[in-house]
Design a protein around this motif. Sequence first.
Motif, PDB file in Angstrom:
ATOM      1  N   ARG A  27       0.764  -1.291  -0.039  1.00 62.77           N
ATOM      2  CA  ARG A  27      -0.022   0.072   0.055  1.00 62.77           C
ATOM      3  C   ARG A  27       1.000   1.215  -0.034  1.00 62.77           C
ATOM      4  N   ASN A  29       1.669   4.727   0.963  1.00 68.11           N
ATOM      5  CA  ASN A  29       1.032   5.382   2.115  1.00 68.11           C
ATOM      6  C   ASN A  29       1.424   7.107   1.878  1.00 68.11           C
ATOM      7  N   TRP A  37       8.386   3.402  -2.690  1.00 67.49           N
ATOM      8  CA  TRP A  37       7.333   2.635  -2.795  1.00 67.49           C
ATOM      9  C   TRP A  37       7.729   1.855  -4.231  1.00 67.49           C
ATOM     10  N   THR A  66      -5.239  -4.568  -8.428  1.00 65.21           N
ATOM     11  CA  THR A  66      -5.183  -3.535  -7.610  1.00 65.21           C
ATOM     12  C   THR A  66      -6.621  -3.355  -7.051  1.00 65.21           C
ATOM     13  N   ARG A  70      -3.805   3.237  -4.577  1.00 65.86           N
ATOM     14  CA  ARG A  70      -2.882   2.971  -3.407  1.00 65.86           C
ATOM     15  C   ARG A  70      -2.338   1.468  -3.197  1.00 65.86           C
ATOM     16  N   THR A  71      -3.226   0.526  -3.346  1.00 68.65           N
ATOM     17  CA  THR A  71      -2.892  -0.569  -2.920  1.00 68.65           C
ATOM     18  C   THR A  71      -2.915  -1.631  -4.320  1.00 68.65           C
ATOM     19  N   TYR A  72      -1.719  -2.537  -4.178  1.00 67.28           N
ATOM     20  CA  TYR A  72      -1.529  -3.483  -5.441  1.00 67.28           C
ATOM     21  C   TYR A  72      -1.210  -4.707  -4.804  1.00 67.28           C
ATOM     22  N   TYR A  73      -1.392  -5.830  -5.157  1.00 64.56           N
ATOM     23  CA  TYR A  73      -1.292  -7.177  -4.698  1.00 64.56           C
ATOM     24  C   TYR A  73      -1.299  -8.388  -5.762  1.00 64.56           C
TER      25      TYR A  73
END
Length: 187
Positions: A27, A29, A37, A66, A70-73
Motif C-alpha cells: 500500500r 502511504n 514505494w 489493484t 494505493r494498493t497493489y497485490y
Amino acid sequence: MPGTRGTAGRTTAAAEGDVVVLLIGMRVNHFWAVHQWVPVFFAMLRMVRDLEKEPGRGLLGRILLTASPRTYYVVQYWESKEKLYAYASAPDMFHHKAWGIINRKERAGKLRQHVGIWHETYVVPEGSYESIYADMPPFGLAAAHGSLPVEKRGRRGADRFAYRAARAGVETGAETEAEAEVGGGAG
C-alpha cells in the motif's frame, strides 16, 4: 493473458485436494515518496518473475491486481504450504534478500511508513472451495490447476462444494482394513 479468447460455456477449476492461496501486496502511504514505494512494487514483480522461471518451487499461478490507486497485490496459488514456506526461507531467492533489506532498515530506524506491505495465506481444504467461469479463458484457480467442463463437478455451487477427488486405494463404501480388524465395518 491479454488477447486470450474465452472458453465457450461454463467451466470450473480442476483443483483436487487442498488449495493454497497467498495474497501478498503493498500500500502506498505517501505518493510523493516515489523513491520508497517504487522499489517495493518492482521487488514484488521480480519475486513473481523469479518463481515463474523455477516451476519446481511450487507457484502454480498468479494474478496481479489493484484494490485502489494505493494498493497493489498478487494472488498466488501454490502446490503446498510446505513449498511456500521453503520459498519464503530459501537463501538463494530474492525474497530472502528483500526481507533482509527491510529488516536492516527497520532495526536502523530508516523505515518511514511511506509504504505498507502485507500478506495473507490460506490453506483451503477440499470441499471448501468451488468455482465457475462462464465464457472466460482460464483464470485464477482454473489457470493454476487447469479447468474442465462444469458438468464434471456439478452445475450448482453446492454440488461443486460437495465434490471429493477419488483417492488411490480408497473405494467408496468399502470397509477399510482397520475397520475389518476391529469389527467396525457394517454387518
